[in-house]
Scaffold this active site. Structure first.
Site, short mmCIF file in Angstrom:
data_model
loop_
_atom_site.label_atom_id
_atom_site.label_comp_id
_atom_site.label_asym_id
_atom_site.label_seq_id
_atom_site.Cartn_x
_atom_site.Cartn_y
_atom_site.Cartn_z
N CYS A 181 43.29 39.47 36.64
CA CYS A 181 43.44 39.42 38.17
C CYS A 181 44.06 38.12 38.66
CB CYS A 181 42.02 39.46 38.40
SG CYS A 181 41.85 39.72 40.29
N CYS B 284 42.27 36.81 41.80
CA CYS B 284 41.07 35.92 41.59
C CYS B 284 41.45 34.57 40.74
CB CYS B 284 39.95 36.98 40.32
SG CYS B 284 40.11 38.64 40.44
N ASP B 285 42.41 34.75 39.75
CA ASP B 285 42.56 33.54 39.03
C ASP B 285 43.65 32.73 39.41
OD1 ASP B 285 39.85 34.39 37.87
OD2 ASP B 285 40.97 35.57 36.27
#
Ligand code: NAP
Length: 304
Positions: free
Chosen positions: A133, A136-137
């Protein structure tokens, strides 16, 4: 006694949420069950720019709007993982926690799950060097070197996002052609921070001091091996349908649901919609299309 609904929708992605809008606007009682994040994969996508009428929107924003819209006309949304659907006069939908619900019709709109990188230690480093992701990261890898594996829309779109944060992004593909849309390929090729390595496959993680320090790749023609130094690896090597709980008789050999043009399956009252069905084009807009058709078919089916 189980709670009863006209329709249970498994999955709160674009297909499931669109089906919820259509079914609840027709005054059907609707329960949506989602095991992960509402909005599905959309919520992990940086930008959507091919949803008609909206020139550009963050995946998360569209996911939030769809989730709200999906409940606007009375559909109830709960968290839960479906383990089994029992066929009968009504369908019994059984969750992992033992709770069950009944409905006259069920739409399975569970989408797909990213394929995991099959390298030694990959599981161990997922979440600390390997990520599926970018949204997200990605922030953890700002000003660092990143490798992306794969040449589909997911890989290239997230490469563009990650290039805005990282020092350098290297895309590794196993052939010399991409699967992604032409416009995304052009933007990737024009991005100075992105390097493309063709005809290579991932061979091993390079680990130093218990951290990812690089990815060893192998040339598929010469077998020569090289190391691409990086702190983060983002595999986007395709996806598999989330249909483990679905009766095999309505699945194809890859696990996708065989649904007709009206989204019905060979089991009366069970419908499929979105990325988890057999289809050519997996997009937000086609998922919404399936959801609307499935709901409309159920409206007719329940009247008969
Ligand atoms: P995909 O289109 O199936 O692409 C997977 C990529 O990974 C391909 O380049 C494939 O190479 C490569 N690959 C597969 N297995 C591999 C392995 N073991 N080692 C190395 N490389 C491997 O997957 P996706 O990008 O996740 O997309 C899935 C679906 O969602 C597609 O239908 C896509 O169009 C859709 N999608 C659409 C959008 C959008 O429209 N905005 C965004 C994201 C996804 P080969 O080409 O050699 O097989």
């Amino acid at each position: 006694m189980s709670e009863r609904y006209d329709v249970i929708i498994v999955g709160a992605g674009p297909a499931g949420l669109t089906a919820a809008i259509y079914a609840s606007r027709a005054n059907l009682s609707v329960l949506i069950i989602e095991s992960g994040v509402n909005g599905g994969k959309l919520s992990k996508t940086y930008e959507i720019e091919n949803y008609p009428g909206i020139k550009s929107i963050s995946g998360l924003e569209l996911a939030n709007q769809l989730t709200e819209h999906g409940q606007k006309f009375g559909a109830k949304l709960i968290a839960g993982e479906v383990k089994k659907i029992e066929d009968g006069q009504t369908k019994k939908v059984i969750l992992a926690n033992g709770q069950d619900y009944e409905a006259r019709a069920v739409i399975i709109a569970t989408g797909t799950k990213e394929r995991a990188l099959a390298l030694e230690h990959a599981d161990e480093f997922t979440g600390r060097g390997i990520s599926y992701c970018a949204v997200c990261d990605g922030f953890f890898y700002r000003n660092k070197e990143i490798v992306i594996i794969g040449g589909g829309n997911s890989a290239l779109e997230e490469a563009l996002y990650l290039a805005s944060l990282a020092k350098k992004v290297t895309i590794v593909i196993r052939r010399d052609v991409f699967r992604a849309d032409a416009s995304v390929i052009d933007r990737v090729k024009a991005n100075e921070k992105i390097e493309i390595i063709t005809k290579h496959v991932p061979e091993a993680l390079v680990i130093e001091d218990d951290r990812i320090a690089g990815l060893k790749i192998r040339n598929v023609e010469t077998d020569e091996q090289t190391v691409v130094p990086c702190k983060g690896i983002f595999p986007y090597i395709g996806a598999d349908p989330c249909t483990d709980f679905v009766d095999e008789s309505i699945l194809d050999e890859k696990g996708y649901i065989k649904a007709g043009p009206d989204m019905s399956t060979a089991i009366k009252g069970i419908y499929g919609a979105g990325d988890c069905i057999v289809k050519d084009l997996r997009q937000v807009v086609t998922a919404c299309n399936d959801g609307a058709i499935a709901a409309n078919s159920i409206i007719k089916y329940l009247k008969d």
